[in-house]
Design an enzyme around this catalytic site. Structure first.
Site, mmCIF file in Angstrom:
data_model
loop_
_atom_site.group_PDB
_atom_site.id
_atom_site.type_symbol
_atom_site.label_atom_id
_atom_site.label_comp_id
_atom_site.label_asym_id
_atom_site.label_seq_id
_atom_site.Cartn_x
_atom_site.Cartn_y
_atom_site.Cartn_z
ATOM 1 N N SER A 142 66.449 68.655 43.139
ATOM 2 C CA SER A 142 67.378 68.702 42.002
ATOM 3 C C SER A 142 67.989 67.321 41.811
ATOM 4 O O SER A 142 67.986 66.498 42.738
ATOM 5 C CB SER A 142 68.488 69.723 42.295
ATOM 6 O OG SER A 142 69.543 69.643 41.372
ATOM 7 N N TYR A 155 74.884 73.683 47.460
ATOM 8 C CA TYR A 155 73.673 73.466 46.662
ATOM 9 C C TYR A 155 73.208 72.013 46.797
ATOM 10 O O TYR A 155 72.016 71.756 47.032
ATOM 11 C CB TYR A 155 73.955 73.803 45.199
ATOM 12 C CG TYR A 155 72.741 73.690 44.302
ATOM 13 C CD1 TYR A 155 71.792 74.711 44.264
ATOM 14 C CD2 TYR A 155 72.543 72.575 43.493
ATOM 15 C CE1 TYR A 155 70.668 74.615 43.449
ATOM 16 C CE2 TYR A 155 71.431 72.471 42.676
ATOM 17 C CZ TYR A 155 70.502 73.494 42.657
ATOM 18 O OH TYR A 155 69.392 73.392 41.852
#
Length: 244
Positions: A142, A155
């Site tokens: 990401s 995350y």
């Protein structure tokens, strides 16, 4: 090497980026093993695959459970006899939360899916690819795996971990004919990002918009094929310039 009739496994294929990459790989003639915990989502991806004439199958699996990862690899091998491409994609966002208010349970869940799930997928698919002396793996990290993002401690930590796993695996298995790279999407319009204000230009990079899952899938197809044959250990931003 043409990808026609080659075999791919895609995790998190019941929606979003995983569904888009499954359908894109099928479109170029690959056979695809669709893996997801959500039976409804996985079944819908399979329906779409069959609708476009693709050779696909669905396996329900929790990527954070070793036995279930071993099983999806074993079932894929039983059905097709090889694994040429692995999009190691399943992920979980969680609720954006200040670090000091993050629950331990949520932290553990995010790490289990996003980091342990990628590790387990690598562990068992690499054993197959090592025996074949070939294969390509695309991990999904990401933009949060490249730079920090507020309210996304677990995350971001998990996706930074995916970058580390990618680079290590690429160093260890590149000499064995296996290429391993990672994509780092920014904001993408998927079920996982529903509720996030991605349509606000201020929350995106210089292109001032989020990506479609298909735009990310295009990069997966590129990394899967020979056009990227000298890319190994690459961490590829696909974020509209967000991290530039």
């Amino acid at each position: 090497m043409s990808l026609q009739n080659r075999v791919a496994i895609v995790t998190g294929a019941g929606s979003g980026i995983g569904r888009a990459s499954s359908l894109a790989l099928l479109k170029i003639g690959m056979r695809v093993v669709i893996v997801d915990l959500d039976e409804n989502g996985g079944g819908e991806t399979l329906r779409l695959a069959k609708e476009q004439g693709g050779d696909a199958m669905f396996i329900r699996a929790d990527v954070s459970k070793q036995a279930e990862v071993e099983n999806y690899v074993a079932v894929a091998m039983e059905a097709y006899g090889r694994i040429d491409v692995f999009h190691n994609n399943a992920g979980f966002l969680g609720t954006p939360t200040l670090l000091t208010e993050h629950s331990e349970d949520m932290f553990d869940k995010i790490i289990a899916i996003n980091l342990k799930g990628v590790f387990l997928g690598l562990k068992y698919v690499l054993k197959v690819m090592e025996a074949q002396h070939s294969g390509v793996i695309i991990n999904t990290s990401s933009a949060a795996g490249i730079h920090s993002q507020s309210y996304m401690a677990a995350y971001s930590a998990s996706k930074h971990g995916v970058v580390g796993l990618t680079r290590t695996a690429a160093a260890e298995f590149g000499p064995k004919g296996i290429r391993i790279n990672a994509i780092c999407p920014g904001g993408v319009l998927t079920n996982m990002t529903k509720g996030m204000d991605l349509d606000n230009p201020e929350h995106n990079g210089p292109l001032r918009r989020p990506a479609s899952p298909e735009e990310i899938a295009n990069v997966v197809v590129f990394l899967a094929g020979d056009e990227s044959s000298y890319m190994n250990g690459a961490i590829v931003p696909v974020d509209g310039g967000l991290t530039s």
